[in-house]
Scaffold this active site. Structure first.
Site, short mmCIF file in Angstrom:
data_model
loop_
_atom_site.label_atom_id
_atom_site.label_comp_id
_atom_site.label_asym_id
_atom_site.label_seq_id
_atom_site.Cartn_x
_atom_site.Cartn_y
_atom_site.Cartn_z
N PRO A 10 0.79 -1.23 0.00
CA PRO A 10 0.00 0.00 0.00
C PRO A 10 0.83 1.28 0.00
O PRO A 10 1.85 1.38 0.67
CB PRO A 10 -0.83 -0.11 1.29
CG PRO A 10 -0.19 -1.17 2.10
CD PRO A 10 0.49 -2.10 1.14
N ASN A 11 0.34 2.21 -0.78
CA ASN A 11 0.86 3.59 -0.88
C ASN A 11 2.18 3.69 -1.64
O ASN A 11 2.67 4.80 -1.87
CB ASN A 11 1.00 4.23 0.51
CG ASN A 11 -0.33 4.30 1.23
OD1 ASN A 11 -1.29 4.83 0.68
ND2 ASN A 11 -0.42 3.75 2.42
N ARG A 18 4.96 10.94 -2.57
CA ARG A 18 4.63 10.69 -1.18
C ARG A 18 5.80 11.04 -0.25
O ARG A 18 6.89 10.47 -0.38
CB ARG A 18 4.34 9.19 -1.07
CG ARG A 18 4.17 8.68 0.31
CD ARG A 18 4.17 7.15 0.31
NE ARG A 18 3.86 6.70 1.64
CZ ARG A 18 4.08 5.48 2.09
NH1 ARG A 18 4.60 4.57 1.29
NH2 ARG A 18 3.79 5.16 3.32
N TYR A 23 10.86 9.24 1.63
CA TYR A 23 10.93 8.17 0.63
C TYR A 23 11.68 8.55 -0.65
O TYR A 23 11.85 7.71 -1.53
CB TYR A 23 9.52 7.67 0.29
CG TYR A 23 8.80 7.09 1.49
CD1 TYR A 23 9.24 5.91 2.07
CD2 TYR A 23 7.70 7.73 2.06
CE1 TYR A 23 8.60 5.38 3.19
CE2 TYR A 23 7.05 7.21 3.17
CZ TYR A 23 7.50 6.03 3.73
OH TYR A 23 6.87 5.51 4.83
N ASN A 74 8.32 -5.02 -0.72
CA ASN A 74 8.11 -3.93 0.24
C ASN A 74 6.63 -3.95 0.62
O ASN A 74 5.78 -3.50 -0.16
CB ASN A 74 8.49 -2.57 -0.36
CG ASN A 74 8.39 -1.46 0.68
OD1 ASN A 74 7.76 -1.64 1.73
ND2 ASN A 74 9.00 -0.33 0.40
N ALA A 77 2.90 -0.56 5.05
CA ALA A 77 2.42 -0.61 6.43
C ALA A 77 1.95 -2.00 6.85
O ALA A 77 1.89 -2.31 8.05
CB ALA A 77 1.30 0.41 6.62
N GLU A 98 12.71 -8.77 2.13
CA GLU A 98 11.87 -7.64 2.56
C GLU A 98 12.68 -6.35 2.43
O GLU A 98 13.81 -6.28 2.90
CB GLU A 98 11.46 -7.89 4.02
CG GLU A 98 10.56 -6.82 4.62
CD GLU A 98 10.24 -7.10 6.09
OE1 GLU A 98 10.22 -8.27 6.52
OE2 GLU A 98 10.03 -6.12 6.82
N HIS A 100 12.68 -2.08 2.90
CA HIS A 100 12.07 -0.82 3.34
C HIS A 100 12.96 0.32 2.91
O HIS A 100 14.17 0.31 3.16
CB HIS A 100 11.86 -0.80 4.85
CG HIS A 100 10.92 -1.87 5.29
ND1 HIS A 100 9.57 -1.79 5.06
CD2 HIS A 100 11.15 -3.07 5.87
CE1 HIS A 100 9.00 -2.90 5.49
NE2 HIS A 100 9.93 -3.69 5.99
N ARG A 107 12.20 5.58 13.10
CA ARG A 107 10.91 6.28 13.00
C ARG A 107 10.01 5.91 14.19
O ARG A 107 10.51 5.47 15.21
CB ARG A 107 10.28 5.94 11.65
CG ARG A 107 11.17 6.38 10.46
CD ARG A 107 10.54 6.05 9.13
NE ARG A 107 9.28 6.77 8.94
CZ ARG A 107 8.41 6.47 7.97
NH1 ARG A 107 8.68 5.49 7.12
NH2 ARG A 107 7.29 7.16 7.87
C1 DQA Z 1 7.97 1.41 4.27
C2 DQA Z 1 7.96 1.63 5.78
C3 DQA Z 1 6.57 1.39 6.36
O1 DQA Z 1 6.57 1.62 7.76
C4 DQA Z 1 5.58 2.33 5.72
O2 DQA Z 1 4.27 2.06 6.20
C5 DQA Z 1 5.62 2.28 4.24
C6 DQA Z 1 6.90 2.24 3.57
C7 DQA Z 1 9.35 1.80 3.66
O3 DQA Z 1 9.58 1.43 2.51
O4 DQA Z 1 10.15 2.50 4.29
O5 DQA Z 1 4.59 2.36 3.57
O6 DQA Z 1 7.76 0.05 3.99
#
Ligand code: DQA
Length: 146
Positions: A10-11, A18, A23, A74, A77, A98, A100, A107
């Site tokens: 998501p996102n 964003r 990011y 990735n 959340a 995984e 990030h 954070r």
């Molecule tokens: C994320 C870190 C997560 O906590 C966050 O909700 C994201 C992006 C990252 O790539 O740093 O959506 O996965």
């Protein structure tokens, strides 16, 4: 041909727009193009899928079994909330790295724990979108070792 799946939760379709301070300014399309470029040199194909829906990500993980030699994931959340995604990863034989983009450990405390990390082959955190490239290089090096 060897194939890798790039999976984003998501996102992450909003990358580039964003919270660029966290990011960065690269879009997901840029990331996909870079990975394609890296993997082309190793004769490895990459497919990319992004979804804002947990069930769609689960379906894609199930479908990946037998079809990919690795998944770069990735989970956004869902990393911090989804037992269902963890179970999906546990249900397949394909190794998952995984990724990030941000350093989740620097954070909010709710980002410090990953429900998925224990069932992934490894985790790359906090190196920006370069983390995706490093994961691609990791899988490419595994192919070369075969
Ligand atoms: C994320 C870190 C997560 O906590 C966050 O909700 C994201 C992006 C990252 O790539 O740093 O959506 O996965």
């Amino acid at each position: 041909m060897n194939s890798i799946l790039l999976l984003n939760g998501p996102n992450l379709n909003r990358l580039g727009k964003r919270e660029p301070g966290i990011y960065g300014s690269e879009t997901l399309e840029n990331v996909e193009a870079k990975l394609q470029n890296i993997l082309k040199a190793y004769n490895v194909n990459i497919d990319s899928f992004q979804s804002n829906h947990e069930g769609e990500l689960i379906d894609k993980i199930h479908q990946a079994d037998d079809n990919y030699m690795g998944i770069i994931f990735n989970p956004g959340a869902y990393t911090h909330t989804s037992i269902a995604l963890r179970d999906a990863i546990s249900s397949i034989d394909v190794p998952v790295v995984e990724v990030h983009i941000s350093n989740v450990h620097a954070r909010e405390s709710f980002r410090h724990h990953s429900l998925l990390a224990a069932v992934c082959e490894g985790q790359i955190v906090g190196l920006g979108t370069k983390g995706y490239e490093l994961a691609a290089e990791y899988f490419a090096s595994k192919i070369q070792e075969r």
